[in-house]
Design an enzyme around this catalytic site. Structure first.
Site, PDB file in Angstrom:
ATOM      1  N   MET A  29      79.867   3.265   6.700  1.00 29.69           N
ATOM      2  CA  MET A  29      80.450   2.498   5.594  1.00 29.69           C
ATOM      3  C   MET A  29      81.167   1.255   6.136  1.00 29.69           C
ATOM      4  O   MET A  29      81.968   0.635   5.433  1.00 29.69           O
ATOM      5  CB  MET A  29      81.416   3.369   4.802  1.00 29.69           C
ATOM      6  CG  MET A  29      80.693   4.560   4.152  1.00 29.69           C
ATOM      7  SD  MET A  29      81.524   5.208   2.711  1.00 29.69           S
ATOM      8  CE  MET A  29      83.067   5.716   3.413  1.00 29.69           C
ATOM      9  N   HIS A  36      82.099   4.858  15.610  1.00 29.55           N
ATOM     10  CA  HIS A  36      80.779   4.384  15.159  1.00 29.55           C
ATOM     11  C   HIS A  36      79.961   3.899  16.358  1.00 29.55           C
ATOM     12  O   HIS A  36      78.766   4.140  16.452  1.00 29.55           O
ATOM     13  CB  HIS A  36      80.926   3.209  14.181  1.00 29.55           C
ATOM     14  CG  HIS A  36      81.637   3.544  12.900  1.00 29.55           C
ATOM     15  ND1 HIS A  36      82.866   3.040  12.586  1.00 29.55           N
ATOM     16  CD2 HIS A  36      81.267   4.311  11.849  1.00 29.55           C
ATOM     17  CE1 HIS A  36      83.246   3.472  11.400  1.00 29.55           C
ATOM     18  NE2 HIS A  36      82.292   4.252  10.915  1.00 29.55           N
TER      19      HIS A  36
HETATM   20  P1  AMP Z   1      81.848   6.363   7.990  1.00 28.65           P
HETATM   21  O1  AMP Z   1      81.688   4.903   8.223  1.00 28.65           O
HETATM   22  O2  AMP Z   1      83.273   6.828   7.990  1.00 28.65           O
HETATM   23  O3  AMP Z   1      81.061   6.866   6.814  1.00 28.65           O
HETATM   24  O4  AMP Z   1      81.215   7.096   9.256  1.00 28.65           O
HETATM   25  C1  AMP Z   1      79.901   6.827   9.648  1.00 28.65           C
HETATM   26  C2  AMP Z   1      79.530   7.789  10.732  1.00 28.65           C
HETATM   27  O5  AMP Z   1      80.405   7.630  11.843  1.00 28.65           O
HETATM   28  C3  AMP Z   1      79.624   9.259  10.310  1.00 28.65           C
HETATM   29  O6  AMP Z   1      78.520   9.977  10.846  1.00 28.65           O
HETATM   30  C4  AMP Z   1      80.924   9.694  10.937  1.00 28.65           C
HETATM   31  O7  AMP Z   1      80.985  11.081  11.209  1.00 28.65           O
HETATM   32  C5  AMP Z   1      80.916   8.890  12.226  1.00 28.65           C
HETATM   33  N1  AMP Z   1      82.283   8.749  12.745  1.00 28.65           N
HETATM   34  C6  AMP Z   1      83.359   8.245  12.096  1.00 28.65           C
HETATM   35  N2  AMP Z   1      84.454   8.334  12.871  1.00 28.65           N
HETATM   36  C7  AMP Z   1      84.065   8.918  14.034  1.00 28.65           C
HETATM   37  C8  AMP Z   1      84.749   9.296  15.243  1.00 28.65           C
HETATM   38  N3  AMP Z   1      86.044   9.097  15.393  1.00 28.65           N
HETATM   39  N4  AMP Z   1      84.025   9.860  16.223  1.00 28.65           N
HETATM   40  C9  AMP Z   1      82.683  10.074  16.067  1.00 28.65           C
HETATM   41  N5  AMP Z   1      81.993   9.740  14.962  1.00 28.65           N
HETATM   42  C10 AMP Z   1      82.665   9.168  13.955  1.00 28.65           C
END
Ligand code: AMP
Length: 284
Positions: A29, A36
């Protein structure tokens, strides 16, 4: 580098497929951080071409959630993606994904609804319909990009399990890769939402990881009764914390555990000064 139109993404992907190249998708997102980037790195290492999607998906937000104020940093995100070796960033508008009057109109009506057993607990309890929105957008991204691999973070453990189940149940020909949680130097799991935290909020938010580390230590000492393990968490919480859940489940099926064992996943959600934070760990 940046594409907003589904049709353009399809053109690029179909050329890559003709050339026999493997494709990795990293759905996000935006407001990208090191967490990420670890997913992106994994995809770049594993696949010939990497597509990062940046889309704040309106149908996974509840009416009182932070859809409107969700951080948007597209220029910085593009720079990070470029430096990380990403081949294409797909950042569609909500109307590109769901039609002009999405949600309230007939333009978009079909949802992918994950099994109730996976969505009657944990984050889904306070985020009604959240995983319907997640599975629906992920399925759409899978169909648009048709990747060989899709990379997700363990940070959103329930989401990862739900998506793996969707892929298995619907015979989706994509391999799901999961990456470990990336934390800051103090142990706080990175999240785009950490930007909402005040300086004090950042200090209080360290309780989540401390609780998880402490539970692991207690388990190692032989405490397996999950009620007792929950009690050990209470010393880390004060009136700046609102505990939403602290639960012990099977790491593959999300089945609740009353006695922890080697397959146990511990998940926690806490509001810190009204910012909702989640974290989790495998008990061993
Ligand atoms: P988001 O942008 O929050 O929807 O996250 C996108 C992807 O990044 C998802 O698969 C999350 O699980 C992963 N993600 C977000 N924060 C972390 C983190 N601190 N460590 C590893 N993966 C992450």
């Amino acid at each position: 580098m940046l594409e907003k139109k589904i049709i353009e993404v399809r053109k690029r992907v179909s050329q890559w497929k003709k050339d026999g190249l493997s494709i990795g998708l990293v759905p996000t997102m935006g407001a990208l951080h090191e967490g990420h980037l670890s997913l992106i790195k994994k995809s770049v290492e594993t696949c010939d071409k990497t597509i990062v999607s940046i889309f704040v998906n309106p149908i996974q937000f509840g009416p009182s959630e932070d859809l409107e104020k969700y951080p948007k940093t597209i220029d910085a995100d593009l720079e990070l993606c470029k430096n990380a070796g990403v081949d294409l960033v797909f950042s569609p508008s909500p109307s590109e994904m769901y039609g002009e009057g999405h949600i309230l109109s007939n333009d978009f009506l079909t949802y992918v609804v994950p099994p109730y057993f996976y969505t009657d607990k944990l984050c889904a309890k306070s985020r009604i319909g959240h995983f319907d929105g997640v599975c629906t957008v992920v399925m759409k991204l899978f169909n648009i990009v048709q990747p060989d691999y899709a990379v997700f973070g363990q940070k959103d453990a329930q989401q990862l399990i739900v998506i793996k189940k969707m892929v298995k149940d619907l015979d989706i020909p994509i391999e799901i890769i999961s990456c470990p949680i990336v934390r800051d130097k103090n142990g706080l799991a990175l999240s785009s939402r950490n930007q909402y935290l005040s300086e004090d909020g950042k200090k209080y938010s360290l309780a989540l990881n401390k609780i998880l580390v402490n539970i692991k230590a207690c388990y190692k000492k032989g405490i397996t009764d999950t009620k007792s393990l929950v009690e050990t968490a209470l010393v880390f919480l004060n009136n700046h914390h609102e505990l939403e859940y602290l639960e012990f489940v099977d790491k593959n099926t999300l089945e609740n555990k009353t006695v922890a064992d080697g397959d146990t996943l511990v998940l926690i959600a806490v509001r810190v000064d009204n910012v909702r934070l989640i974290d989790n760990c495998f008990i061993i």
